[in-house]
Design an enzyme around this catalytic site. Structure first.
Site: not given
Length: 407
Positions: A96, A98, A133, A262, A281
């Site tokens: 995926q 972001h 993240e 990642h 994804r």
């Protein structure tokens, strides 16, 4: 300072044993993937200030300035801008990426304008926020992170000696780096899954053999073979071979910024992220893959995955990242040492991951208050929310992670 009652999410990829071992509870036999600590609307923590358990999200919404502080509200709005998790991967998560802040805002506004339901399986943007993240390993932790240099990826694919992969090898060796990565990923995700299934199976069998033979790429080959075991015939297995395979040792971390492909493969870790649900994804999933939007978001820049190690200042070990919404640090507390006073300017979530940690109310000067009515003892997995402006010290013998915002 409030003890948190947290929800454990039973996603299928979760480990059945890692979280129970940390928490000292009996395994249920079912996967236990993530324990959420924060005010995310999907599973907010609960606190009890004397009138029974209530959602931390509701508490913050009722008085955001009092709970978060004026500075955090000005910067991020009346919401806790981060979410802290314990993540236990027993099998691989989806591959995926972001979006960045501008992409998230534009994508969310577009889907709102078009009336795409928030729970629609083909919806890409659940909110208008980005989702950087950070994953810090508590056990050896395997993952995939960021693109390899195309020449390295070409050598890895060529080493499998699978005829169907040779066109990709040629592209990776002949084209400029970003163009090569884009072309190969586009081809892999744009080809019919059934048409690629045999190539995936052949590549997986060869990877398993290379992994067993040893050599510098053996761990990566073994990881790709394991992916194919969990996701047979999935083109994401071949896409994963474009990425770095990383094994973190306890205390090491990965920062995942916007557009970086990642996947987490196995292990237990502390994850801290901006409070968002936006995920696009690339594979290793049966969920929706929007290839055109994904290719717009992915950053086709190869480079080192950048393993982070904490930098220590006055006993606080800080994992430095460019994110403003969160800041992760760690205290390794020794018995008999002086209590550590925590910066009170920002809202905090404290998480014990080993030993016993004692959190006590303190004065503005950092001195512990004589009364122990507000003292909280934390065993592994125990956590507390500390509103902005509340002074706290921590002591004991154990490991404490501190999640807050950049002051």
């Amino acid at each position: 300072m409030d003890r948190l009652d947290n929800t454990v999410r039973p996603y299928a990829w979760g480990s059945a044993t890692a979280l129970p071992e940390l928490l000292g509870t009996e395994p249920t036999g079912e996967p236990q993937a993530e324990m959420w600590m924060g005010a995310h609307p999907g599973a907010p923590s609960r606190i009890d200030r004397g009138a029974g358990p209530v959602s931390l999200a509701d508490v913050i919404a009722a008085a955001p300035e009092a709970e978060l502080g004026d500075a955090a509200v000005r910067a991020f709005g009346p919401r806790l801008p981060f979410l802290l998790k314990l993540l236990a991967a027993g099998s691989p998560l989806s591959l995926q990426v972001h979006p960045d802040r501008a992409q998230a805002e534009a994508g969310y506004a577009d889907e709102e304008r078009r009336g795409v339901p928030h729970d629609a399986p083909h919806r890409n943007y659940k909110d208008p926020h980005h989702k950087p993240e950070l994953l810090c390993a508590l056990t050896p932790f395997e993952g995939l992170c960021g693109f390899r240099h195309p020449a390295e990826a070409a050598d890895l694919l060529a080493g499998l000696d699978v005829d169907a992969l040779k066109p990709y090898v040629d592209i990776l060796r002949a084209e400029p780096e970003a163009d090569a990565l884009r072309e190969v990923l586009t081809a892999l995700l744009g080809t019919d899954r059934a048409a690629l299934a045999d190539s995936v199976d052949r590549a997986a069998a060869a990877a398993a053999q290379r992994g067993a033979e040893g050599g510098p790429h053996a761990p990566a080959y073994a990881a790709y073979a394991a992916l194919a075991h969990h996701y047979p015939g999935d083109p994401g297995v071949l896409a994963a071979m474009l990425l770095h395979h990383v094994t973190l040792q306890p205390g090491e971390a990965l920062f995942l910024g916007a557009g970086i492909p990642h996947a987490y493969l196995s292990g237990l870790g502390v994850e801290l992220m901006a409070n968002s649900d936006n995920v696009l994804r690339c594979g290793l999933t049966r969920k929706h893959i929007d290839v055109p939007e994904l290719l717009r978001i992915v950053r086709f820049t190869p480079g080192d995955p950048g393993i982070l190690r904490p930098e220590e200042t006055d006993g606080e070990e800080v994992y430095d990242t460019p994110a403003d919404e969160f800041r992760l640090s760690r205290y390794v507390l020794a018995p008999g040492a002086a209590p550590r006073a925590l910066d009170a300017r920002t809202p905090q979530v404290l998480l014990c991951t080993a030993g016993t940690v004692v959190a006590r109310p303190a004065t503005a000067e950092g001195a512990e208050l004589p009364a122990v009515d507000g003292e909280l003892r934390l065993a592994p997995g125990g956590s507390v929310f500390v509103p902005a402006g509340e002074h706290v010290t921590v002591s004991g013998e154990g490991t404490l992670f501190r999640a807050t915002v950049v002051a």
